[in-house]
Design an enzyme around this catalytic site. Structure first.
Site, short mmCIF file in Angstrom:
data_model
loop_
_atom_site.label_atom_id
_atom_site.label_comp_id
_atom_site.label_asym_id
_atom_site.label_seq_id
_atom_site.Cartn_x
_atom_site.Cartn_y
_atom_site.Cartn_z
N ASP A 72 5.97 -8.19 1.47
CA ASP A 72 5.59 -6.80 0.82
C ASP A 72 6.66 -6.28 -0.35
OD1 ASP A 72 7.39 -6.17 2.60
OD2 ASP A 72 6.14 -5.24 3.92
N ASP A 141 5.65 2.56 14.23
CA ASP A 141 4.24 2.83 14.70
C ASP A 141 3.35 1.42 14.83
OD1 ASP A 141 3.97 1.77 12.21
OD2 ASP A 141 2.97 3.66 11.18
N HIS A 143 3.44 -1.05 12.76
CA HIS A 143 2.70 -1.89 11.40
C HIS A 143 3.32 -3.11 11.18
CE1 HIS A 143 5.78 0.78 8.79
NE2 HIS A 143 6.15 -0.69 8.77
N GLU A 148 -0.47 -0.15 7.70
CA GLU A 148 -0.28 0.95 8.63
C GLU A 148 -1.40 1.05 9.50
OE1 GLU A 148 2.25 2.38 8.42
OE2 GLU A 148 3.14 3.15 6.41
C1 GLP Z 1 9.12 -1.65 6.42
C2 GLP Z 1 8.57 -2.98 6.02
C3 GLP Z 1 8.28 -3.66 7.37
C4 GLP Z 1 9.48 -3.85 8.19
C5 GLP Z 1 9.64 -2.41 8.89
C6 GLP Z 1 10.82 -1.96 9.77
O1 GLP Z 1 8.12 -0.80 6.79
N1 GLP Z 1 7.57 -3.17 5.33
O2 GLP Z 1 7.97 -5.19 7.01
O3 GLP Z 1 9.15 -4.46 9.50
O4 GLP Z 1 10.30 -1.74 7.48
O5 GLP Z 1 11.90 -2.04 9.13
P1 GLP Z 1 13.33 -2.26 9.96
O6 GLP Z 1 13.67 -3.45 10.36
O7 GLP Z 1 14.58 -1.64 8.99
O8 GLP Z 1 13.04 -1.38 11.27
#
Ligand code: GLP
Length: 264
Positions: A72, A141, A143, A148
């Protein structure tokens, strides 16, 4: 689905890095075809990337014949912004490994035609032969990528609107101001991820405990998009003790027993 429960995030990260390196090396021993990997951002994969960098430098694995697609990118954030996923990936992985620049793919959130950008991304993934392995993290959540809640579990790469919750969580990277977090992103779909031959999801820390409970014990549902892993033949969640804190004792014991039996 397997849940591999390690004592700490460090142990989980090392397991994931060694697993990825083993898969790259296995394919290399078998064929000249490239290894196609999906990659994620976030704080969670940083230690896994650090171990892969160490392994590349030590000659234990090479990314010369690896093709990667990131999951992403924010819409409208300049590519050289410190919080763009382009910047993140170069800083924490690409600048320190031997993957050829032309093998690196990251969605362009500043493309003049975002829909065309997404369609071309799916085509490029298919042309590369599809994913051998997709490495992902999860949001609080549940995702996956930026899919989402309410994202179709059959979705592919597209423009998505971020929830207020995600923008608040991610505001920690934007000086705590959620207004600076872009409202939209480009993201591979849930089906783009589950289309991979293997999916490895990292989830560490107590903030991921509710998502892990929903993904593992809850229904197959667009409310928790990582639950799509339930129908995948080769889906692995790599967790630490803190992130499985809300699983039922019996679920926990079962996954530990599988791990012991298969020596994962
Ligand atoms: C963002 C990214 C996800 C990632 C998530 C969790 O939303 N788009 O791909 O998994 O953050 O991030 P973290 O690893 O910092 O908890």
């Amino acid at each position: 689905m397997k849940v591999i429960i390690k004592q700490s995030s460090k142990e989980g990260s090392l397991w994931a890095a060694h697993h990825i390196a083993a898969k790259i090396n296995e394919k290399k021993a078998r064929t000249d075809e490239p290894f196609v990997i999906g990659l994620c951002t976030g704080s969670t994969p940083i230690e896994t990337y650090a171990e892969l960098i160490r392994m590349v430098k030590a000659g234990e694995v090479s990314f010369k014949n690896v093709i990667s697609f990131n999951m992403d990118e924010y819409v409208g954030l300049p590519e050289n912004h410190p919080e763009s996923y382009h910047s993140f990936m170069h800083k924490y992985l690409f600048d320190q490994i031997d993957e050829p620049a032309e093998n690196i793919h990251i969605l362009n959130g500043n493309a003049p035609d975002l829909d065309a950008e997404c369609a071309a991304y799916e085509k490029a993934i298919a042309a590369a032969g599809g994913f051998d392995l997709f490495l992902g993290g999860i949001g609080e959540d549940g995702h996956i990528a930026f899919n989402e809640p309410f994202s179709p579990l059959s979705s592919h790469t597209r423009v998505v609107t971020l929830t207020e919750d995600t923008r608040i969580v991610n505001s920690r990277f934007f000086g705590g101001d959620m207004n600076l977090v872009p409202k939209q992103a480009l993201s591979v779909g849930v089906a783009t991820v589950t289309g991979a031959r293997e999916v490895v999801i990292l989830a560490f820390g107590p903030k991921k405990a509710r998502a892990i409970k929903d993904a593992v014990e809850g229904p197959y549902s667009h409310m928790c998009t990582v639950s799509a892993l339930q129908t995948h033949e080769n889906g692995i969640i790599v967790a630490d003790e803190a992130s499985v804190g809300e699983l039922k004792v019996n679920s926990y014991k079962y996954f530990k027993a599988v791990e012991a039996a298969e020596k994962l």
